[in-house]
Write a protein that holds these residues in place. Structure first.
Motif, short mmCIF file in Angstrom:
data_model
loop_
_atom_site.label_atom_id
_atom_site.label_comp_id
_atom_site.label_asym_id
_atom_site.label_seq_id
_atom_site.Cartn_x
_atom_site.Cartn_y
_atom_site.Cartn_z
N GLY A 1 -3.32 7.71 -18.38
CA GLY A 1 -1.97 8.22 -18.62
C GLY A 1 -0.86 7.34 -18.05
O GLY A 1 0.31 7.69 -18.09
N SER A 2 -1.24 6.17 -17.52
CA SER A 2 -0.20 5.29 -16.97
C SER A 2 0.50 4.52 -18.08
O SER A 2 1.48 3.81 -17.83
CB SER A 2 -0.81 4.32 -15.95
OG SER A 2 -1.84 3.57 -16.55
N GLY A 3 -0.03 4.62 -19.30
CA GLY A 3 0.59 3.94 -20.43
C GLY A 3 -0.10 2.64 -20.79
O GLY A 3 0.35 1.91 -21.68
N LYS A 4 -1.21 2.36 -20.12
CA LYS A 4 -1.93 1.08 -20.32
C LYS A 4 -2.19 0.73 -21.77
O LYS A 4 -1.85 -0.36 -22.21
CB LYS A 4 -3.31 1.15 -19.66
CG LYS A 4 -3.37 0.93 -18.21
CD LYS A 4 -4.81 0.82 -17.73
CE LYS A 4 -5.78 1.80 -18.26
NZ LYS A 4 -5.85 3.14 -17.96
N SER A 5 -2.83 1.66 -22.49
CA SER A 5 -3.29 1.31 -23.84
C SER A 5 -2.13 1.01 -24.78
O SER A 5 -2.12 -0.02 -25.47
CB SER A 5 -4.11 2.45 -24.45
OG SER A 5 -5.21 2.68 -23.64
N THR A 6 -1.14 1.89 -24.79
CA THR A 6 0.01 1.69 -25.68
C THR A 6 0.71 0.38 -25.33
O THR A 6 1.03 -0.43 -26.22
CB THR A 6 1.00 2.86 -25.51
OG1 THR A 6 0.26 4.07 -25.42
CG2 THR A 6 1.99 2.93 -26.63
N VAL A 7 0.91 0.17 -24.04
CA VAL A 7 1.63 -1.02 -23.59
C VAL A 7 0.81 -2.28 -23.91
O VAL A 7 1.33 -3.26 -24.44
CB VAL A 7 1.90 -0.92 -22.07
CG1 VAL A 7 2.28 -2.26 -21.48
CG2 VAL A 7 2.98 0.12 -21.81
N ALA A 8 -0.49 -2.25 -23.59
CA ALA A 8 -1.32 -3.44 -23.77
C ALA A 8 -1.40 -3.84 -25.25
O ALA A 8 -1.32 -5.02 -25.59
CB ALA A 8 -2.71 -3.21 -23.19
N LYS A 9 -1.52 -2.84 -26.12
CA LYS A 9 -1.59 -3.14 -27.56
C LYS A 9 -0.28 -3.75 -28.05
O LYS A 9 -0.27 -4.76 -28.76
CB LYS A 9 -1.83 -1.85 -28.36
CG LYS A 9 -3.29 -1.50 -28.45
CD LYS A 9 -3.46 -0.29 -29.35
CE LYS A 9 -4.63 0.53 -28.87
NZ LYS A 9 -4.55 1.93 -29.14
N MET A 10 0.82 -3.13 -27.66
CA MET A 10 2.12 -3.61 -28.12
C MET A 10 2.41 -5.01 -27.58
O MET A 10 2.95 -5.86 -28.27
CB MET A 10 3.19 -2.62 -27.65
CG MET A 10 4.39 -2.57 -28.55
SD MET A 10 5.66 -1.50 -27.85
CE MET A 10 5.33 0.01 -28.68
N LEU A 11 2.01 -5.21 -26.34
CA LEU A 11 2.23 -6.51 -25.71
C LEU A 11 1.41 -7.59 -26.43
O LEU A 11 1.90 -8.69 -26.70
CB LEU A 11 1.82 -6.44 -24.23
CG LEU A 11 2.00 -7.72 -23.43
CD1 LEU A 11 3.48 -8.00 -23.20
CD2 LEU A 11 1.29 -7.60 -22.07
#
Ligand code: DC
Length: 222
Positions: free
Chosen positions: A10-20
């Motif tokens: 829930g820290s936002g890792k997946s969404t952030v990592a994909k977008m990055l």
């Protein structure tokens, strides 16, 4: 170049990592999906998730493949022994079993070797719990994402709801706290920030803001 992104659920890792990864044109590696696939297979075969020998055999023998439908660096599906398990690995039963599987040292050893092999693809954004500490200790950019437990619970609840899984927010938050506790206190490669990781608290940040902040770190390092 390797960008390591670690942090709790829930820290936002997946969404952030994909977008990055999309923004930088890097490949994306979801190491949690690998542990989840092993846990799912153990459940299906009736193997106790604490059974190190049984579970490590699955981890060693399975054919794990990330499918890039668009041809870009961010895979859209994960195949485990040829079966598309992208949806099944996100089920609450897998949430419950995966920490046990991820605690087993032999399973982690096997996974780490398989994760390092992904560098053959080229530049990588890799996300998980031990990327900056164990898998890629020499990663050029290391980020540890966090957020308040309330916000992480809210995000996870929303994510499940979107997928049609209706569970009370309190239940989601309780299960998440349990998993974080198991991941942080285990002996083998516990969830922790690498000494040289930059800590980013995403509680009051949008995804785009977080991605921009990390992209700046990457650009400064290139
Ligand atoms: O990020 P996720 O929720 O999909 O991860 C699933 C589980 O796998 C989680 O309980 C922590 C574990 N995990 C791990 O121990 N090491 C990693 N590199 C990635 C995930």
């Amino acid at each position: 170049m390797i960008v390591a992104i670690d942090g709790p659920a829930g820290s936002g890792k997946s969404t952030v990592a994909k977008m990055l990864a999309e923004r930088l044109g890097f490949h994306y590696l979801d190491t949690g999906a690998m542990y989840r696939s092993v846990a799912l297979t153990a459940l299906r075969r009736g193997i106790d998730p604490d059974n190190e020998q049984g579970v490590s055999t699955i981890a060693r023998e399975a054919y794990i493949e990330f499918i890039h439908e668009s041809g870009a660096g961010v895979p859209t599906r994960i195949l485990f022994d040829g079966e598309d398990v992208s949806v099944a690995i996100r089920a609450p039963e897998v949430d419950d079993a995966v920490s046990s599987v991820a605690r087993l040292p032999r399973v982690r050893e096997i996974m780490v070797v398989r994760q390092r092999a992904q560098t053959s693809l080229g530049d990588l954004v890799a996300e998980g719990r031990d990327i900056g500490t164990v898998v890629f200790p020499d990663a050029e950019v290391k980020v540890y994402l966090t957020a308040s437990p309330e916000e992480r619970g809210r995000r996870r609840h929303a994510e499940l709801y979107e997928r049609g899984v209706h569970v009370a927010r309190e239940e989601v938050q309780g299960a998440m706290a349990q998993r974080d506790n198991a991941d942080s206190t285990r002996k083998a490669a516990p969830l922790s920030a690498a000494a040289d990781a930059r800590i980013v608290d995403t509680t009051d940040m949008s995804t785009v803001e977080v991605v921009e902040a990390i992209a700046k770190m990457v650009e400064a390092d290139r």
